[in-house]
Write a protein that holds these residues in place. Structure first.
Motif, PDB file in Angstrom:
ATOM      1  N   MET A  93       0.888  -1.292  -0.040  1.00 37.96           N
ATOM      2  CA  MET A  93      -0.075   0.014  -0.019  1.00 37.96           C
ATOM      3  C   MET A  93       0.775   1.186   0.093  1.00 37.96           C
ATOM      4  N   ASN A  94       2.022   1.222   0.756  1.00 42.86           N
ATOM      5  CA  ASN A  94       2.760   2.442   0.988  1.00 42.86           C
ATOM      6  C   ASN A  94       3.427   2.844  -0.326  1.00 42.86           C
ATOM      7  N   GLY A  95       3.974   1.704  -1.023  1.00 39.62           N
ATOM      8  CA  GLY A  95       4.654   1.664  -2.172  1.00 39.62           C
ATOM      9  C   GLY A  95       3.719   2.291  -3.326  1.00 39.62           C
ATOM     10  N   PHE A  96       2.336   1.535  -3.313  1.00 36.54           N
ATOM     11  CA  PHE A  96       1.293   2.066  -4.194  1.00 36.54           C
ATOM     12  C   PHE A  96       1.056   3.687  -4.067  1.00 36.54           C
ATOM     13  N   LEU A  97       0.659   4.154  -2.849  1.00 34.51           N
ATOM     14  CA  LEU A  97       0.517   5.622  -2.455  1.00 34.51           C
ATOM     15  C   LEU A  97       1.650   6.498  -3.096  1.00 34.51           C
ATOM     16  N   HIS A  98       2.932   6.005  -3.201  1.00 36.48           N
ATOM     17  CA  HIS A  98       3.842   6.820  -3.691  1.00 36.48           C
ATOM     18  C   HIS A  98       3.733   6.701  -5.250  1.00 36.48           C
ATOM     19  N   LEU A  99       3.346   5.772  -5.779  1.00 35.64           N
ATOM     20  CA  LEU A  99       3.244   5.691  -7.255  1.00 35.64           C
ATOM     21  C   LEU A  99       2.226   6.713  -7.883  1.00 35.64           C
ATOM     22  N   GLU A 103       5.720  10.113  -6.827  1.00 38.50           N
ATOM     23  CA  GLU A 103       6.623  10.031  -6.069  1.00 38.50           C
ATOM     24  C   GLU A 103       7.468   8.742  -6.380  1.00 38.50           C
ATOM     25  N   ASP A 104       8.589   8.697  -5.774  1.00 34.93           N
ATOM     26  CA  ASP A 104       9.544   7.552  -5.984  1.00 34.93           C
ATOM     27  C   ASP A 104       8.990   6.228  -5.387  1.00 34.93           C
ATOM     28  N   ALA A 105       8.680   5.212  -6.157  1.00 36.04           N
ATOM     29  CA  ALA A 105       7.837   3.840  -5.613  1.00 36.04           C
ATOM     30  C   ALA A 105       8.882   2.867  -5.914  1.00 36.04           C
ATOM     31  N   SER A 106      10.512   3.201  -5.875  1.00 34.40           N
ATOM     32  CA  SER A 106      11.244   2.060  -6.085  1.00 34.40           C
ATOM     33  C   SER A 106      11.598   1.095  -4.946  1.00 34.40           C
ATOM     34  N   ASP A 107      10.674   1.261  -3.766  1.00 40.45           N
ATOM     35  CA  ASP A 107      10.692   0.489  -2.686  1.00 40.45           C
ATOM     36  C   ASP A 107       9.816  -0.715  -2.897  1.00 40.45           C
ATOM     37  N   LEU A 108       8.970  -0.822  -3.915  1.00 34.50           N
ATOM     38  CA  LEU A 108       8.248  -1.839  -4.590  1.00 34.50           C
ATOM     39  C   LEU A 108       8.901  -2.725  -5.118  1.00 34.50           C
ATOM     40  N   GLU A 110       9.968  -5.462  -8.087  1.00 32.42           N
ATOM     41  CA  GLU A 110       9.724  -5.148  -9.390  1.00 32.42           C
ATOM     42  C   GLU A 110       8.455  -5.669 -10.106  1.00 32.42           C
ATOM     43  N   ASP A 111       8.375  -6.935  -9.547  1.00 29.41           N
ATOM     44  CA  ASP A 111       6.933  -7.602 -10.314  1.00 29.41           C
ATOM     45  C   ASP A 111       5.635  -6.667  -9.660  1.00 29.41           C
ATOM     46  N   ASP A 112       5.701  -6.103  -8.424  1.00 25.95           N
ATOM     47  CA  ASP A 112       4.516  -5.686  -7.918  1.00 25.95           C
ATOM     48  C   ASP A 112       4.414  -4.256  -8.743  1.00 25.95           C
ATOM     49  N   LEU A 113       5.546  -3.686  -9.034  1.00 24.98           N
ATOM     50  CA  LEU A 113       5.774  -2.172  -9.645  1.00 24.98           C
ATOM     51  C   LEU A 113       5.382  -2.532 -11.022  1.00 24.98           C
TER      52      LEU A 113
END
Length: 156
Positions: A93-99, A103-108, A110-113
């Motif tokens: 969820m946090n990565g999705f919110l950044h995306l 914002e930077d979503a590099s914490d996701l 790779e397959d989730d991104l």
């Protein structure tokens, strides 16, 4: 700048999830429930989860109505969270919110991104970010509400 054919593909994925949502409907014996509403556009969503004793999301469904973006986001979310732990769900969820905020979503991972990238274009439309994030915030609320309900039941 996004390639036009890629943009069209992403729009098709969003429309497919919106028209044929995955994991849509009630969920008997849910351990966690949450309700969300976006008063700006009228989108409504209810998220139901079954979380096992090891904090793993066994099943997750959603109900509600709203725009294509909110419905597609809820469908994608339920598809991706089944089988994950609560901690993994919160990280996603946090990565999705950044995306979706651009914002930077590099914490996701790779397959989730790769799977969530279809929603990245929403960041260009700030009013639509709330549509895309409604189900995710509702899922987080459901997890928090369910946890407090479970604790209350233990102390009774």
């Amino acid at each position: 700048m996004m390639d036009e054919s890629l943009r069209e593909l992403y729009q098709e994925v969003i429309l497919d999830h919106s028209r044929h949502p995955r994991h849509f409907g009630p969920l008997e014996h849910a351990t966690h429930d949450g309700q969300g509403h976006n008063p700006l556009c009228g989108d409504r969503v209810t998220v139901h989860l079954i979380v096992d004793g090891e904090d793993r999301i066994q099943r997750i469904t959603f109900e509600g109505r709203g725009c294509a973006i909110s419905q597609a986001s809820a469908s994608l979310m339920t598809d991706m969270l089944t089988g994950r732990t609560v901690g993994e769900a919160e990280e996603l969820m946090n990565g999705f919110l950044h995306l979706v905020k651009g914002e930077d979503a590099s914490d996701l991972a790779e397959d989730d991104l790769d799977r969530l990238q279809v929603m990245a274009g929403v960041s260009a439309f700030p009013m639509r970010v709330k549509c895309a994030t409604l189900a995710w915030h509702t899922m987080k609320s459901a997890l928090e509400n369910g946890a407090s309900q479970a604790e209350a039941a233990k102390t009774e």
